[in-house]
Design a protein around this motif. Structure first.
Motif, short mmCIF file in Angstrom:
data_model
loop_
_atom_site.label_atom_id
_atom_site.label_comp_id
_atom_site.label_asym_id
_atom_site.label_seq_id
_atom_site.Cartn_x
_atom_site.Cartn_y
_atom_site.Cartn_z
N ARG A 188 10.60 6.59 -9.24
CA ARG A 188 9.46 6.15 -10.04
C ARG A 188 8.77 4.93 -9.46
NH1 ARG A 188 11.20 4.26 -14.85
NH2 ARG A 188 13.43 4.48 -14.44
N GLY A 189 9.36 4.34 -8.45
CA GLY A 189 8.75 3.19 -7.80
C GLY A 189 8.69 1.95 -8.67
N THR A 190 9.67 1.77 -9.55
CA THR A 190 9.70 0.57 -10.37
C THR A 190 10.01 -0.65 -9.51
OG1 THR A 190 12.08 0.72 -10.85
CG2 THR A 190 10.58 1.96 -12.30
N ASP A 191 9.83 -1.84 -10.08
CA ASP A 191 10.17 -3.05 -9.34
C ASP A 191 11.63 -3.02 -8.90
OD1 ASP A 191 7.62 -3.97 -9.67
OD2 ASP A 191 8.10 -5.30 -11.36
N LEU A 192 12.51 -2.62 -9.80
CA LEU A 192 13.92 -2.54 -9.45
C LEU A 192 14.16 -1.45 -8.41
CD1 LEU A 192 15.53 -2.94 -13.00
CD2 LEU A 192 15.56 -4.62 -11.14
N GLY A 193 13.44 -0.34 -8.56
CA GLY A 193 13.58 0.74 -7.59
C GLY A 193 13.14 0.35 -6.20
N ARG A 194 12.06 -0.41 -6.11
CA ARG A 194 11.60 -0.88 -4.79
C ARG A 194 12.62 -1.85 -4.18
NH1 ARG A 194 6.60 -0.72 -7.51
NH2 ARG A 194 6.70 -2.94 -8.03
#
Length: 234
Positions: free
Chosen positions: A68-74
């Motif tokens: 999903r490209g969330t801040d945490l994911g990035r």
């Protein structure tokens, strides 16, 4: 009398009946602890479906955030691209978000794949306590190492995982035991550890687990650490 700091195995019984604690007025909040190949994911999914609570699987959670490209994911992606694992603080923040969402809808959770180390158990405990979402039960699936090795080698052959050799699997199991033993001891000291034989068929394991948890839920003042699942199904 059981030794201090030791959980009751599910084949034992409390001689004077279960210890009384404060009444349980909230949904099931469960941690799943088991070695690879013990069927932890299967049982976690079944528990979550039975009680209508979210199954928070750490691997799935990490992949979801990355996709999903969330801040945490990035942030996770940066570590993965460098060949390192996601740091504990990032994983803990993801779990925090899931706990907040579960609390907002009035449900509990099944947390699958975390904590795996004493340090993770400590930070998780602090975070969950702050949110009022401390776990009720730490469910441990006991498994025989030789049987786990057999299962994982069979899976490796089916899925063509050439790197999953017996020496590699046994090293993973040795690491699991070394890191997880103090985690289990911690939950035993906190009287929330429930240990179940994970070597029977998946359906038999599920029946034992669900009957034990339903027994706990049906008797609000029972300490889950002293519930005998065999008594619940016999």
């Amino acid at each position: 009398m059981p030794c201090p700091g030791r959980t009751k195995q599910h084949s034992d019984r409390a001689q004077n009946g279960p210890r009384r604690t404060t009444a349980r007025r909230h949904p099931v909040r469960l941690l799943m602890i088991a070695p690879p190949g013990a069927g932890k994911g299967t049982q976690a999914s079944r528990i979550a479906a039975h009680f209508g609570i979210p199954h928070i699987a750490i691997g799935d959670l990490l992949r979801s955030h990355v996709a999903r490209g969330t801040d945490l994911g990035r942030a996770v992606r940066r570590h993965l691209d460098c060949g390192s694992l996601a740091p504990d603080d990032i994983v803990l923040e993801m779990v925090r978000e899931e706990f907040i969402a579960a609390k907002a809808t009035g449900v509990g959770y099944v947390l699958d794949g975390y904590p795996r180390t004493p340090a993770q158990a400590e930070t998780l405990s602090q975070m969950a306590a702050e949110l009022g979402m401390a776990p009720d039960v730490a469910l441990h699936l006991r498994a025989d190492d030789d049987e786990v090795v057999r299962r994982l080698l069979s899976r490796a052959a089916t899925e063509h995982r050439q790197d999953d050799t017996e020496p590699v699997i046994r090293r993973r199991l040795a690491l699991y035991h070394r890191l997880t033993s103090p985690v289990l001891d911690r939950y035993a000291r906190h009287d929330i550890l429930l240990s179940v034989d994970g070597m029977r068929t998946p359906d038999q394991v599920t029946t034992t687990i669900l009957d034990a948890l339903e027994f706990v839920e049906a008797m609000p003042s029972i300490d889950p650490a002293l519930v005998d699942p065999v008594a619940a199904v016999s």
